[in-house]
Design an enzyme around this catalytic site. Structure first.
Site, PDB file in Angstrom:
ATOM      1  N   GLU A 231      13.551 -14.881  14.258  1.00 14.69           N
ATOM      2  CA  GLU A 231      14.485 -15.765  13.561  1.00 14.69           C
ATOM      3  C   GLU A 231      13.717 -16.662  12.597  1.00 14.69           C
ATOM      4  O   GLU A 231      12.700 -17.252  12.951  1.00 14.69           O
ATOM      5  CB  GLU A 231      15.229 -16.611  14.584  1.00 14.69           C
ATOM      6  N   ASP A 233      14.668 -19.876  10.451  1.00 13.38           N
ATOM      7  CA  ASP A 233      15.677 -20.880  10.107  1.00 13.38           C
ATOM      8  C   ASP A 233      15.325 -21.512   8.769  1.00 13.38           C
ATOM      9  O   ASP A 233      14.389 -22.310   8.671  1.00 13.38           O
ATOM     10  CB  ASP A 233      15.740 -21.950  11.195  1.00 13.38           C
ATOM     11  N   GLU A 236      18.458 -26.079   9.088  1.00 15.96           N
ATOM     12  CA  GLU A 236      19.342 -26.628  10.112  1.00 15.96           C
ATOM     13  C   GLU A 236      19.372 -28.119   9.834  1.00 15.96           C
ATOM     14  O   GLU A 236      18.333 -28.795   9.891  1.00 15.96           O
ATOM     15  CB  GLU A 236      18.816 -26.329  11.512  1.00 15.96           C
ATOM     16  N   HIS A 247      10.483 -18.719  13.961  1.00 17.10           N
ATOM     17  CA  HIS A 247      10.542 -18.313  15.372  1.00 17.10           C
ATOM     18  C   HIS A 247      10.080 -16.858  15.489  1.00 17.10           C
ATOM     19  O   HIS A 247      10.908 -15.935  15.483  1.00 17.10           O
ATOM     20  CB  HIS A 247      11.970 -18.402  15.911  1.00 17.10           C
TER      21      HIS A 247
END
Length: 465
Positions: A231, A233, A236, A247
């Site tokens: 992942e 991101d 956020e 991640h």
């Protein structure tokens, strides 16, 4: 937020059929144009579509109108075991009215507006029945976002996950990407269906976890298996705080996990397949409390729309090189703002690198280094090179109150004056669903609008803005 493919348990591979496709409502997708850019030649428009995640869909028996999961538990007649459940149950389509009126996923010019609390998690399609795969090593990704209505406790998220291009579509899962199937992320979520089969084994067991106040709360149910994949991101955030986070996962592509050793449990010392915490850059946590926030006193004014540029730099400046740096800058009101400096770290820096991530881990006295264990920047880059799916969402979290994103501390026993504890200016006790809905009553509806997605060569997507 975020998930990968080992052997499935016998229960997950034994079914001859899986969740079916409903026939009651014609599936609709929201059109959204994006631009692919080159330094020499400019940008060209590509037409894509937006689909909602299958977790938000009505799952009913294929020949009638009965919910397969009518409340806390699966219907025992329809779903006595995973195989029978998958044969009996269908995920229903959502028509245009359903998207806009029921789920509040609204088309806007070159983008989408997600209104809280109804909006689902959505993904970008390339055509009608496969996900658009973004391969971003040695590339950059740019978009505009308006999150000006989101207070503490809310999260406007735009991120990439290494889902299967076809949404795990097989004979076990005929709907696939067209119906938003196949989600995974680095949190190894225990989805209701994994690769087309109902994830109902062990569902009767009650899930328990410790909340930020140190209380063990019991409630909710989940199946035996999690679904893990890398992942990235990109954002956020709410108006008070924001972060971008890598991640990586030790397993390539998508992997089914079982138990704490595979799915991870940091409290018990298990990283699992994926780095759940990730290595992130939060300006507030890194020492610049005036970089991100609402109003003219902040470098990036979150009360207004902004453009966010993220660059994925390789060691040899080629698409095949190893990822070594994830850079970030912003554009607003015709001005370009470089990312803030990590003033709390001895080595400083304004981007994500292995050295910065490892120094951050040490400076913040973390008990483990899941990022390093999962392969760090190189492994994250390999996922970006294979291709990842774009996801967008807006959400809150009564359990954790989003304190990991914006809170003065994220646990009751933390000292806000300890380096790395403060993630943002938001009060420790604030951020429940009751808090966010009360805020909406007082200040009006809350939403996140994502527009003007562009990707391509480094320094090609923002020069034309």
């Amino acid at each position: 937020m975020a998930t990968v493919a080992r052997c499935l348990g016998a229960s997950l591979v034994s079914a001859a059929l899986a969740q079916q496709v409903g026939q009651l409502s014609q599936e609709h997708h929201i059109p959204m144009s994006v631009e692919s850019c080159k330094r020499a030649g400019g940008c060209t428009t590509e037409e894509t579509q937006i689909v909602m995640d299958m977790q938000w869909r009505w799952i009913h028996n294929k020949d009638a109108y009965n919910n397969c999961l009518p409340g806390e538990f699966w219907d025992k007649d329809l779903c006595p075991d995973p195989k029978t459940c998958s044969q009996n149950c269908a995920m229903e389509g959502v028509d245009e009215k359903g998207y806009t009126e029921n789920y509040k996923a609204l088309p806007v010019e070159k983008g989408i507006k997600l209104e809280f609390p109804n909006a689902p998690r959505v993904y970008m399609l390339d055509g009608e029945d496969k996900y658009k795969m973004f391969k971003l090593k040695n590339k950059e990704f740019t978009f505009d976002v308006d999150l000006s209505s989101l207070p503490c406790g809310m999260n406007a998220a735009l991120y990439f996950v290494e889902m299967d291009e076809h949404g795990d579509r097989t004979g076990l899962n005929p709907g696939g990407a067209k119906y938003g199937a196949g989600y995974c992320d680095a949190q190894c979520p225990h989805m209701r269906y994994i690769r087309g089969e109902a994830n109902l084994l062990d569902w009767e067991q009650t899930h328990s976890a410790m909340n930020p106040d140190g209380e063990i709360l019991t409630g909710g149910h989940e199946g035996r298996y999690g679904y893990c994949c890398a992942e990235m991101d990109i954002l956020e955030a709410n108006t008070a705080a924001g972060v971008y986070t890598a991640h990586p996962c030790s397993e390539e592509k998508q992997a089914v996990c079982e138990g704490k050793e595979q799915c991870g449990d940091k409290g018990e010392g298990f990283t699992g397949y994926c780095d759940k915490d990730g290595c992130g850059f939060s300006s507030y946590r890194m020492g610049d409390k005036q970089f991100w926030g609402p109003g003219q006193d902040f470098t990036v004014d979150t009360s207004k729309p902004m453009t966010i540029v993220t660059q994925f730099v390789t060691h040899d400046n080629t698409d095949d090189g190893d990822l070594v740096d994830i850079r970030r800058f912003y554009l607003q009101d015709g001005k370009l703002f470089k990312n803030s400096q990590a003033s709390v770290l001895e080595g400083g820096g304004d981007s994500l690198t292995d050295s910065m991530c490892n120094e951050q881990n040490k400076a913040f006295n973390q008990t483990s280094n899941g990022y390093k264990d999962a392969g760090g920047m190189k492994t994250m880059g390999e996922a970006l090179g294979r291709g990842m799916v774009l996801s967008m969402s807006i959400w809150d979290d009564s359990f954790g109150r989003m304190l990991w994103l914006d809170g003065e501390k994220s646990r009751f026993d933390e000292d806000p004056n300890t380096l790395g504890v403060k993630r943002g200016p938001c009060p420790f006790k604030y951020g429940t669903h009751e808090d966010t809905t009360e805020y909406a009553k007082e200040h009006g509806s809350m939403s996140a609008t994502f527009t003007n997605v562009r990707y391509g060569d480094l320094d090609s997507t923002y020069s034309l803005i």
